[in-house]
Design an enzyme around this catalytic site. Structure first.
Site, PDB file in Angstrom:
ATOM      1  N   PRO A   1       0.848  -1.210   0.000  1.00  0.00           N
ATOM      2  CA  PRO A   1       0.000   0.000   0.000  1.00  0.00           C
ATOM      3  C   PRO A   1       0.875   1.249   0.000  1.00  0.00           C
ATOM      4  O   PRO A   1       1.773   1.375   0.820  1.00  0.00           O
ATOM      5  CB  PRO A   1      -0.774  -0.115   1.317  1.00  0.00           C
ATOM      6  CG  PRO A   1      -0.589  -1.513   1.787  1.00  0.00           C
ATOM      7  CD  PRO A   1       0.697  -2.004   1.211  1.00  0.00           C
ATOM      8  N   GLU A   2       0.623   2.110  -0.954  1.00  0.00           N
ATOM      9  CA  GLU A   2       1.358   3.364  -1.049  1.00  0.00           C
ATOM     10  C   GLU A   2       0.456   4.504  -0.574  1.00  0.00           C
ATOM     11  O   GLU A   2      -0.703   4.278  -0.243  1.00  0.00           O
ATOM     12  CB  GLU A   2       1.794   3.599  -2.504  1.00  0.00           C
ATOM     13  CG  GLU A   2       2.795   2.568  -3.015  1.00  0.00           C
ATOM     14  CD  GLU A   2       4.195   2.761  -2.441  1.00  0.00           C
ATOM     15  OE1 GLU A   2       4.442   3.789  -1.770  1.00  0.00           O
ATOM     16  OE2 GLU A   2       5.031   1.868  -2.657  1.00  0.00           O
TER      17      GLU A   2
END
Ligand code: ZN
Length: 271
Positions: free
Chosen positions: A2-3
């Site tokens: 997850p960015e």
């Protein structure tokens, strides 16, 4: 992984549902995350509510009157909203259950994420205090990049991926924004002109905002009982396209490694 855009979309997805709902209970099925989930969570959270749902870098900050819940999704974590009585799957490690009969469910197959209960002023916490500015804030611009890059011999790509310089510019977004700004990723940060940094700061904002907007269309994943938030499918111009034609000049894209991370660029368009 997850960015920042996935974390921001998570924040926007859960906020309207959990905000100011009284917490009834906390179920911790697996406390062994990156750091242990403390038993204090299940003791102190019931009766409180989250009066704000914020983000700093890739950390979610859920504030109560008595402290802040700090959540990081690690390599494989996700949060979603489920009915409080829905049965957990294997990697559903923590539920926070609210009076409106919903639960905020934390899932993390690799368990590199964390859920910490912090009773001190949150922004002086060790995980947060050395973070650079938010890329979407007004504090982040070409002047700022020029100032903090002075004398830096590191590559511009490593420079913008350093969370002490600016938070949330992961490998994909570094590749894409350098392409859009026509800057070669290997160029030394300290040698880049103010004008080029201004363009780079703008492109970083655009690339991140586009990803957040794409994520907005998957918001239903956060309210579905079985939906798993996938990572955003975006049209990427360079990342993952080594050897394929440049979208601008048609020349084959070069692929190298900088700091062990895949780096793709066009040797004609990026100088
Ligand atoms: Zn090109």
């Amino acid at each position: 992984m997850p960015e920042l855009p996935e974390v921001e979309t998570t924040r926007l997805g859960i906020k309207p549902i959990i905000l100011k709902q009284t917490i009834l209970s906390v179920k911790v099925r697996q406390p062994k995350l990156r750091w242990p989930v403390t038993p204090a969570l299940a003791i102190e959270l019931p009766g409180l509510n989250f009066y704000s749902v914020n983000r700093r870098g890739k950390y979610l900050l859920l504030d109560t009157d008595d402290g802040t819940l700090l959540i990081h999704l690690g390599m494989s974590g996700s949060l979603r909203i489920v009915p409080a009585d829905s049965s957990p799957a294997k990697h559903d490690h923590v539920d926070i259950i609210f009076e409106n009969n919903i639960a905020l469910r934390y899932t993390d197959p690799r368990r590199f994420g964390c859920i910490l209960w912090v009773n001190q002023p949150i922004h002086s916490h060790a995980l947060l205090k050395n973070l650079g500015p938010e890329p979407l804030s007004d504090d982040f611009d070409g002047d700022y990049l020029k100032l903090v890059s002075a004398g830096k011999q590191t590559s511009v790509k490593n420079f913008i991926m350093d969370s002490g310089v600016v938070v949330g510019v992961g490998n994909i977004y570094a590749n894409e924004s350098l392409f859009d700004a026509k800057i070669r990723p290997t160029r030394k940060a300290g040698n880049i002109s103010l004008k080029r940094f201004q363009l780079l700061a703008e492109q970083i904002k655009i690339v991140l905002l586009n990803a957040i907007n794409v994520g907005g269309t998957t918001l239903r994943d956060f309210t579905g009982s079985d939906g798993k938030p996938g990572y955003f499918k975006q049209s990427l111009k360079v990342y993952g396209r080594g050897g394929e034609p440049c979208t601008v000049c048609n020349r084959g894209l070069s692929e190298i490694r900088i700091g062990q991370r895949s780096t793709v660029y066009c040797s004609d368009c990026q100088t």
